[in-house]
Design a protein around this motif. Structure first.
Motif, short mmCIF file in Angstrom:
data_model
loop_
_atom_site.label_atom_id
_atom_site.label_comp_id
_atom_site.label_asym_id
_atom_site.label_seq_id
_atom_site.Cartn_x
_atom_site.Cartn_y
_atom_site.Cartn_z
N ARG A 74 0.82 -1.22 0.00
CA ARG A 74 0.00 0.00 0.00
C ARG A 74 0.85 1.27 0.00
NH1 ARG A 74 -5.25 0.01 3.61
NH2 ARG A 74 -5.59 -1.64 2.10
N GLY A 75 1.92 1.27 0.78
CA GLY A 75 2.75 2.47 0.83
C GLY A 75 3.38 2.79 -0.51
N ALA A 76 3.94 1.78 -1.17
CA ALA A 76 4.53 1.99 -2.49
C ALA A 76 3.46 2.35 -3.50
CB ALA A 76 5.28 0.73 -2.93
N GLY A 77 2.27 1.75 -3.35
CA GLY A 77 1.17 2.08 -4.25
C GLY A 77 0.80 3.56 -4.16
N GLN A 78 0.79 4.09 -2.94
CA GLN A 78 0.50 5.51 -2.77
C GLN A 78 1.57 6.36 -3.44
OE1 GLN A 78 0.19 5.96 1.49
NE2 GLN A 78 -1.92 5.22 1.56
N TRP A 79 2.82 5.95 -3.30
CA TRP A 79 3.92 6.72 -3.92
C TRP A 79 3.79 6.68 -5.43
CZ3 TRP A 79 7.90 6.59 -7.32
CH2 TRP A 79 8.90 7.55 -7.18
N LEU A 80 3.52 5.53 -5.99
CA LEU A 80 3.38 5.41 -7.44
C LEU A 80 2.20 6.23 -7.95
CD1 LEU A 80 4.05 1.58 -7.87
CD2 LEU A 80 5.57 3.45 -8.57
N LEU A 81 1.08 6.21 -7.21
CA LEU A 81 -0.09 6.98 -7.62
C LEU A 81 0.20 8.48 -7.60
CD1 LEU A 81 -2.96 5.03 -5.83
CD2 LEU A 81 -2.65 5.28 -8.30
N PRO A 138 14.93 0.16 -8.58
CA PRO A 138 14.65 0.88 -7.32
C PRO A 138 13.93 2.20 -7.57
CG PRO A 138 16.97 1.08 -7.91
CD PRO A 138 16.37 0.14 -8.90
N PHE A 139 13.14 2.59 -6.59
CA PHE A 139 12.46 3.90 -6.68
C PHE A 139 12.10 4.38 -5.28
CE2 PHE A 139 8.97 0.84 -6.75
CZ PHE A 139 8.03 1.42 -5.90
N GLY A 140 11.90 5.69 -5.17
CA GLY A 140 11.42 6.27 -3.93
C GLY A 140 12.46 6.51 -2.86
N GLY A 141 13.70 6.07 -3.08
CA GLY A 141 14.73 6.27 -2.09
C GLY A 141 14.66 5.28 -0.94
N SER A 142 15.54 5.45 0.03
CA SER A 142 15.57 4.58 1.19
C SER A 142 14.38 4.88 2.10
CB SER A 142 16.88 4.75 1.97
OG SER A 142 17.01 6.10 2.41
N ASP A 189 18.18 5.80 17.26
CA ASP A 189 19.49 5.24 16.89
C ASP A 189 19.40 3.74 16.60
OD1 ASP A 189 18.90 4.78 19.54
OD2 ASP A 189 20.97 4.94 20.24
N TRP A 190 18.24 3.14 16.82
CA TRP A 190 18.03 1.73 16.50
C TRP A 190 17.22 1.56 15.22
CZ3 TRP A 190 20.06 -2.58 18.75
CH2 TRP A 190 20.72 -2.42 19.97
N CYS A 191 16.95 2.65 14.53
CA CYS A 191 16.08 2.62 13.34
C CYS A 191 16.80 3.23 12.13
CB CYS A 191 14.78 3.36 13.60
SG CYS A 191 13.79 2.73 14.97
N PRO A 192 17.80 2.55 11.58
CA PRO A 192 18.54 3.10 10.44
C PRO A 192 17.73 3.01 9.16
CG PRO A 192 19.28 0.88 10.88
CD PRO A 192 18.30 1.21 11.98
N ALA A 193 18.12 3.82 8.18
CA ALA A 193 17.49 3.73 6.86
C ALA A 193 17.93 2.44 6.18
CB ALA A 193 17.89 4.94 6.02
N ILE A 194 17.03 1.87 5.40
CA ILE A 194 17.33 0.65 4.64
C ILE A 194 16.96 0.88 3.19
CG2 ILE A 194 16.93 -0.84 6.64
CD1 ILE A 194 14.20 -1.53 5.44
N PRO A 195 17.52 0.07 2.26
CA PRO A 195 17.11 0.21 0.85
C PRO A 195 15.59 0.10 0.73
CG PRO A 195 18.99 -1.26 1.03
CD PRO A 195 18.54 -0.98 2.44
N ASP A 240 10.08 3.06 -17.95
CA ASP A 240 10.68 4.29 -18.49
C ASP A 240 10.20 5.52 -17.71
OD1 ASP A 240 12.11 2.89 -20.37
OD2 ASP A 240 10.69 3.24 -22.01
N VAL A 241 8.89 5.57 -17.44
CA VAL A 241 8.34 6.71 -16.69
C VAL A 241 8.88 6.70 -15.27
CG1 VAL A 241 6.25 7.80 -15.81
CG2 VAL A 241 6.27 6.82 -18.11
N LEU A 242 8.95 5.52 -14.65
CA LEU A 242 9.47 5.40 -13.29
C LEU A 242 10.91 5.90 -13.21
CD1 LEU A 242 9.09 4.33 -10.39
CD2 LEU A 242 9.87 2.10 -11.21
N LYS A 243 11.74 5.50 -14.16
CA LYS A 243 13.14 5.95 -14.17
C LYS A 243 13.23 7.45 -14.41
CE LYS A 243 15.32 1.59 -15.57
NZ LYS A 243 16.12 0.89 -16.62
N GLU A 244 12.36 7.95 -15.25
CA GLU A 244 12.33 9.39 -15.52
C GLU A 244 12.01 10.17 -14.25
OE1 GLU A 244 9.14 12.17 -17.81
OE2 GLU A 244 10.00 10.53 -19.01
N VAL A 245 11.02 9.70 -13.50
CA VAL A 245 10.65 10.34 -12.23
C VAL A 245 11.81 10.26 -11.24
CG1 VAL A 245 9.14 10.14 -10.21
CG2 VAL A 245 8.17 9.98 -12.53
#
Length: 302
Positions: free
Chosen positions: A102-109, A159-163, A263-269, A290-295
Motif C-alpha cells: 500500500r505504501g509503495a502504491g501511494q507513492w506510485l499513484l 529501485p524507486f522512492g529512495g531509502s 538510533d536503532w532505526c537506520p534507513a534501509i534500501p 521508463d516513466v518510473l526511471k524518468e521520475v
C-alpha cells in the motif's frame, strides 16, 4: 470434440493460475457467473473435467494440469507476438498488472501513474495492493513491488522512492505517562500496538545498531492490520507503534507523534519494481519502467 475458442482457453488458464474464480474474473474483467459458464462449456465440449471445485478452492485435475503446462507457453508466445505488433506501431496497449504494497502504491499513484496514464492512454493499469507477498509469475502479474531485501534473486529490480526507515512512534501524552524506551528490550515494559501481516502472522519489530540486529515480538493488547490505523491509534495515545516513516510523516509534522529509539532505526534500501528476467517484457511494462526511471532522475536532481 468441439474445438475450444481462444477466449475459453484464456479463461481456463486464468482460473487455473489464480486458483480462484473471483480473482480470475477480476483479472479478465468479467463476472464470476460468466466465467463459470465458460469453463463448464469448455469441459463439456472437451469431454473431460479440467478443474476440481470446492466451496473454498479450485485446483486442476491431472488433465487440467497437463493442459495448462502445454497451454501456458503457447498463450505467452501469442501475447508476445501481439505485443510485438504494438511495439511496431509505437503505442503500448493492453493490461498492465502490478502487485504492490500500500505504501509503495501511494507513492506510485502520486508520482508515476498520472504521467504514465496520460502518456499511454491505450494501457489499462491494474494495481493490486492487498499486501501479500505473492509469486507474481504464478499469479499472473507483469511486475511486483517489494522492499529490495526481499526480492527473489532471479528477478530484475528497478529501485524507486529512495531509502525508507521503519520507526517506533508514540504520542507525547503516552511518553509523559509511560516514559521512553532507551533500548528495544525496554519495549517489554510498554504498551505496544502490534501488527498482523496479510498472511496472518504477527510482525516482529526489527531493530539494528552498530551491526547488532534484534527481532522482538512486542507485548500489547491491540493488534491491527493497517498502517493508517496504527498511526491513528498511536496518535490517540493507545501505545507505541512501528511502521515505515512514510505513514507517520503528517502526524510527526504536526506534533501528534514523536519518534522513539531513533538510533536503532537506520534507513534501509527502499522499494523496487521487479519482474522476471527470463521472459519477454511487454511494452506496457517497459513504458511504465521508463516513466518510473524518468521520475527517479528528476527526484535525484532535486
Amino acid at each position: 470434440m468441439t474445438r475450444p475458442t481462444l477466449s475459453e482457453l484464456e479463461a481456463f488458464r486464468a482460473v487455473a493460475s489464480h486458483r480462484s474464480f473471483r480473482k480470475a474474473a477480476d483479472a479478465l474483467g468479467v463476472s464470476r457467473s460468466s466465467l463459470s459458464h465458460t469453463l463448464i462449456n469448455l469441459e463439456k465440449n472437451m469431454g473431460v473435467r479440467l478443474l476440481n471445485r470446492t466451496t473454498r478452492s479450485v485446483a486442476t485435475t491431472d488433465a487440467g494440469r497437463r493442459l495448462l503446462e502445454r497451454l501456458d507457453p503457447v498463450l505467452r508466445d501469442l501475447e508476445e507476438a501481439i505485443d510485438g505488433i504494438a511495439d511496431e506501431r509505437g503505442e503500448p496497449a493492453g493490461i498492465l498488472r502490478i502487485n504492490t504494497n500500500r505504501g509503495a502504491g501511494q507513492w506510485l499513484l502520486g508520482n508515476v501513474v498520472p504521467t504514465f496514464l496520460t502518456r499511454y492512454p491505450a494501457v489499462e493499469l491494474d494495481l493490486v495492493s492487498e499486501g501479500r507477498l505473492v509469486d507474481i509469475v504464478e499469479q499472473g502479474f507483469d511486475a511486483g513491488v517489494r522492499l529490495a531485501e526481499s526480492v527473489p534473486q532471479d528477478m530484475i529490480a528497478v529501485p524507486f522512492g529512495g531509502s525508507i526507515r521503519f520507526i517506533a512512534v508514540a504520542s507525547p501524552g503516552y511518553v509523559r505517562a509511560h516514559g521512553q524506551p532507551s533500548v528495544p528490550d525496554d519495549l517489554a515494559k510498554h504498551i505496544c500496538i502490534r501488527q498482523r501481516l496479510p498472511g496472518g502472522r504477527r510482525y516482529r519489530w526489527e531493530f539494528s545498531r552498530n551491526g547488532e540486529d534484534l527481532s522482538i515480538d512486542v507485548p500489547g493488547h491491540l493488534t491491527l492490520d493497517d498502517n493508517a490505523l496504527m498511526v491513528k491509534s498511536a496518535a490517540g495515545g493507545l501505545g507505541i507503534a512501528y511502521m515505515p516513516d512514510l505513514f507517520a510523516h503528517e502526524e510527526l509534522e504536526r506534533g501528534a507523534l514523536m519518534t522513539l529509539l531513533d538510533d536503532w532505526c537506520p534507513a534501509i534500501p527502499g522499494n523496487v519494481l521487479y519482474y522476471p528476467g527470463f521472459r519477454h517484457v511487454p511494452s506496457p511494462l517497459r513504458a511504465f519502467i521508463d516513466v518510473l526511471k524518468e521520475v527517479e532522475r528528476q527526484r535525484s536532481r532535486t
